[in-house]
Scaffold this motif. Structure first.
Motif, PDB file in Angstrom:
ATOM      1  N   UNK A   1      18.305   0.735 -56.512  1.00 52.57           N
ATOM      2  CA  UNK A   1      18.367   0.848 -55.052  1.00 52.57           C
ATOM      3  C   UNK A   1      17.836  -0.408 -54.371  1.00 52.57           C
ATOM      4  N   UNK A   2      16.935  -1.110 -55.029  1.00 52.10           N
ATOM      5  CA  UNK A   2      16.370  -2.329 -54.467  1.00 52.10           C
ATOM      6  C   UNK A   2      17.261  -3.553 -54.727  1.00 52.10           C
ATOM      7  N   UNK A   3      18.264  -3.398 -55.612  1.00 55.78           N
ATOM      8  CA  UNK A   3      19.194  -4.485 -55.934  1.00 55.78           C
ATOM      9  C   UNK A   3      20.581  -3.900 -56.158  1.00 55.78           C
ATOM     10  N   UNK A   4      21.237  -3.436 -55.096  1.00 50.94           N
ATOM     11  CA  UNK A   4      22.552  -2.792 -55.246  1.00 50.94           C
ATOM     12  C   UNK A   4      23.621  -3.771 -55.723  1.00 50.94           C
ATOM     13  N   UNK A   5      24.557  -3.252 -56.523  1.00 53.54           N
ATOM     14  CA  UNK A   5      25.643  -4.073 -57.053  1.00 53.54           C
ATOM     15  C   UNK A   5      26.834  -4.054 -56.113  1.00 53.54           C
ATOM     16  N   UNK A   6      27.610  -5.125 -56.136  1.00 56.42           N
ATOM     17  CA  UNK A   6      28.841  -5.176 -55.363  1.00 56.42           C
ATOM     18  C   UNK A   6      29.932  -4.391 -56.091  1.00 56.42           C
ATOM     19  N   UNK A   7      30.794  -3.725 -55.326  1.00 53.65           N
ATOM     20  CA  UNK A   7      31.897  -2.966 -55.918  1.00 53.65           C
ATOM     21  C   UNK A   7      32.926  -3.919 -56.508  1.00 53.65           C
ATOM     22  N   UNK A   8      33.495  -3.544 -57.644  1.00 55.63           N
ATOM     23  CA  UNK A   8      34.558  -4.309 -58.281  1.00 55.63           C
ATOM     24  C   UNK A   8      35.887  -3.683 -57.873  1.00 55.63           C
ATOM     25  N   UNK A   9      36.788  -4.433 -57.228  1.00 57.88           N
ATOM     26  CA  UNK A   9      38.036  -3.834 -56.738  1.00 57.88           C
ATOM     27  C   UNK A   9      38.951  -3.330 -57.832  1.00 57.88           C
ATOM     28  N   UNK A  10      38.736  -3.752 -59.074  1.00 58.32           N
ATOM     29  CA  UNK A  10      39.602  -3.314 -60.172  1.00 58.32           C
ATOM     30  C   UNK A  10      39.106  -2.034 -60.830  1.00 58.32           C
ATOM     31  N   UNK A  11      37.920  -1.564 -60.431  1.00 56.45           N
ATOM     32  CA  UNK A  11      37.308  -0.426 -61.106  1.00 56.45           C
ATOM     33  C   UNK A  11      37.020   0.703 -60.132  1.00 56.45           C
ATOM     34  N   UNK A  12      37.048   1.916 -60.661  1.00 59.59           N
ATOM     35  CA  UNK A  12      36.537   3.096 -59.970  1.00 59.59           C
ATOM     36  C   UNK A  12      35.347   3.615 -60.765  1.00 59.59           C
ATOM     37  N   UNK A  13      34.502   4.403 -60.134  1.00 62.08           N
ATOM     38  CA  UNK A  13      33.358   4.955 -60.848  1.00 62.08           C
ATOM     39  C   UNK A  13      32.882   6.217 -60.160  1.00 62.08           C
ATOM     40  N   UNK A  14      32.104   7.009 -60.897  1.00 68.02           N
ATOM     41  CA  UNK A  14      31.493   8.215 -60.343  1.00 68.02           C
ATOM     42  C   UNK A  14      30.008   8.199 -60.672  1.00 68.02           C
ATOM     43  N   UNK A  15      29.153   8.708 -59.771  1.00 67.22           N
ATOM     44  CA  UNK A  15      27.711   8.724 -60.042  1.00 67.22           C
ATOM     45  C   UNK A  15      27.385   9.610 -61.237  1.00 67.22           C
ATOM     46  N   UNK A  16      26.435   9.167 -62.049  1.00 70.16           N
ATOM     47  CA  UNK A  16      26.023   9.941 -63.211  1.00 70.16           C
ATOM     48  C   UNK A  16      24.545  10.309 -63.166  1.00 70.16           C
ATOM     49  N   UNK A  17      23.689   9.352 -62.873  1.00 69.85           N
ATOM     50  CA  UNK A  17      22.254   9.570 -63.072  1.00 69.85           C
ATOM     51  C   UNK A  17      21.454   8.712 -62.105  1.00 69.85           C
ATOM     52  N   UNK A  18      20.349   9.275 -61.644  1.00 71.16           N
ATOM     53  CA  UNK A  18      19.384   8.542 -60.818  1.00 71.16           C
ATOM     54  C   UNK A  18      18.021   8.701 -61.463  1.00 71.16           C
ATOM     55  N   UNK A  19      17.455   7.586 -61.920  1.00 76.95           N
ATOM     56  CA  UNK A  19      16.209   7.647 -62.688  1.00 76.95           C
ATOM     57  C   UNK A  19      15.035   7.056 -61.906  1.00 76.95           C
ATOM     58  N   UNK A  20      13.878   7.608 -62.150  1.00 73.30           N
ATOM     59  CA  UNK A  20      12.638   7.017 -61.671  1.00 73.30           C
ATOM     60  C   UNK A  20      12.354   5.739 -62.457  1.00 73.30           C
TER      61      UNK A  20
ATOM     62  N   UNK B   1      11.610  -8.338 -57.311  1.00 76.53           N
ATOM     63  CA  UNK B   1      11.714  -7.763 -55.968  1.00 76.53           C
ATOM     64  C   UNK B   1      10.673  -6.677 -55.733  1.00 76.53           C
ATOM     65  N   UNK B   2      10.463  -5.821 -56.728  1.00 78.20           N
ATOM     66  CA  UNK B   2       9.474  -4.746 -56.580  1.00 78.20           C
ATOM     67  C   UNK B   2       8.081  -5.335 -56.377  1.00 78.20           C
ATOM     68  N   UNK B   3       7.750  -6.349 -57.161  1.00 80.65           N
ATOM     69  CA  UNK B   3       6.423  -6.951 -57.041  1.00 80.65           C
ATOM     70  C   UNK B   3       6.268  -7.711 -55.726  1.00 80.65           C
ATOM     71  N   UNK B   4       7.316  -8.416 -55.311  1.00 83.49           N
ATOM     72  CA  UNK B   4       7.229  -9.121 -54.025  1.00 83.49           C
ATOM     73  C   UNK B   4       6.990  -8.136 -52.877  1.00 83.49           C
ATOM     74  N   UNK B   5       7.658  -6.966 -52.972  1.00 87.77           N
ATOM     75  CA  UNK B   5       7.453  -5.946 -51.937  1.00 87.77           C
ATOM     76  C   UNK B   5       6.010  -5.448 -51.929  1.00 87.77           C
ATOM     77  N   UNK B   6       5.331  -5.555 -53.083  1.00 83.93           N
ATOM     78  CA  UNK B   6       3.921  -5.143 -53.166  1.00 83.93           C
ATOM     79  C   UNK B   6       2.976  -6.293 -52.842  1.00 83.93           C
ATOM     80  N   UNK B   7       3.543  -7.469 -52.532  1.00 84.24           N
ATOM     81  CA  UNK B   7       2.713  -8.574 -52.069  1.00 84.24           C
ATOM     82  C   UNK B   7       2.339  -9.615 -53.096  1.00 84.24           C
ATOM     83  N   UNK B   8       3.015  -9.662 -54.254  1.00 80.60           N
ATOM     84  CA  UNK B   8       2.654 -10.664 -55.258  1.00 80.60           C
ATOM     85  C   UNK B   8       3.861 -11.023 -56.125  1.00 80.60           C
TER      86      UNK B   8
END
Length: 326
Positions: A151-170, A207-214
């Motif tokens: 979620x902090x680094x979303x990917x760009x969609x590829x116009x040649x591919x389709x996809x469906x959501x599978x899993x969201x992990x901590x 990115x996660x660490x920068x968001x925490x200030x370091x």
């Protein structure tokens, strides 16, 4: 009439940038690729490429044709799926690409179900970094592949591919149990175990660490999460680890859940969603995420509570204590 194989080469050139890269991807010589693209220009009746020395760029007409090429290739996939649907059921070879933690945790159950329910399928699995999956799908060396982003680094969609959501992990902060503090900002002065620079995991940690200030200070670089966790357990540093790779943690590692999530999708070529074999694999993978086989795994965005897993703590503002492994 435009040749479909040549349209595919033009699409490859748009994606890869050079004739040499297209030749390598298709196992052609650069000369053969150039000849095929020149033939496509003759078929189209307009210049498609602009050549400046050794560099090649698409003209405006080439850009238009590339967009239509993606539609044509997707229509061919739909036609193939429709023909396959006329058969009695999913059959034949189906090539699946997945990253290591998914191969260990999701694929076994999915493969057992596919073998039981669709014995005519010839299942072939390749362990593959998600960054290589789009090209493998385009080049038809895979039929289904697992992709992920954060979620902090979303990917760009590829116009040649389709996809469906599978899993969201901590995503967890992994620390040596003896020195764990459970607060990301407090790891600013501690050594880190980072992925190889240039990889998605490395960028996410930054990115996660920068968001925490370091900015994290790297002591070791490792891309395999089992290696990362072994180094953490040995007191060599701290790291970020997604749920599939971390739960339950090895002895000597304490995990603290962060707000960041890794998102996994099942990808296939555009137009192939209704192909019986592809649909069967998507269903089996989706079903494999439902049972709470491993405490703490998040399925389809419905987060479970990792505090029941030994060595896992909830976010640092939680009021109940962590469970310490026996």
């Amino acid at each position: 009439m435009l040749d479909v194989r040549r349209l595919r080469l033009l699409s490859d050139l748009h994606r890869l940038g050079t004739i040499a890269a297209v030749a390598e991807a298709r196992a052609y010589t650069p000369s053969a690729v150039s000849q095929q693209l020149s033939a496509l220009e003759r078929e189209a009746g307009v210049p498609l490429l602009e050549r400046t020395g050794r560099r090649v760029a698409l003209t405006a007409a080439g850009q238009v044709l590339v967009r239509h090429a993606e539609t044509v290739l997707a229509a061919l996939e739909e036609a193939d799926a429709a023909i396959a649907a006329v058969r009695t059921g999913p059959a034949g070879p189906i090539r699946i690409g997945a990253f290591p933690s998914a191969v260990r945790t999701l694929l076994p159950q999915a493969l057992v179900a596919l073998g039981r329910d669709h014995p005519a399928l010839e299942l072939m699995v390749t362990e593959l970094d998600p960054v290589a999956v789009p090209a493998a799908l385009r080049e038809r060396t895979l039929d289904v592949g697992l992709l992920h982003d954060y979620d902090i680094a979303p990917a760009e969609a590829d116009p040649a591919l389709d996809s469906v959501p599978l899993l969201r992990e901590t995503v967890f902060l992994a620390e040596p149990a003896e020195t764990a503090g459970g607060v990301l900002a407090e790891t600013a002065t501690r050594p880190w175990i980072l992925a190889t620079p240039g990889t998605l995991c490395h960028e996410v940690t930054q990115r996660v660490c920068r968001a925490a200030g370091f900015t994290p200070r790297a002591r070791h670089h490792a891309d395999d999460f089992a290696t990362v966790l072994a180094l953490v357990a040995a007191g060599q540093g701290v790291s970020l680890v997604p749920e599939l790779a971390a739960v339950p943690p090895p002895a000597g590692v304490r995990l603290t859940a962060l707000a960041t999530r890794r998102r996994t999708r099942v990808a296939f070529r555009r137009g192939a969603a209704t192909h019986p074999a592809v649909a069967a694999v998507v269903t089996a993978l989706s079903n494999a995420t439902h049972p709470a086989v491993t405490p703490g795994v998040t399925a389809h965005g419905n987060a479970t509570h990792p505090a029941v897993t030994p060595g896992v703590t909830t976010p640092t503002n939680a009021t109940h204590p962590a469970v310490t492994p026996a």
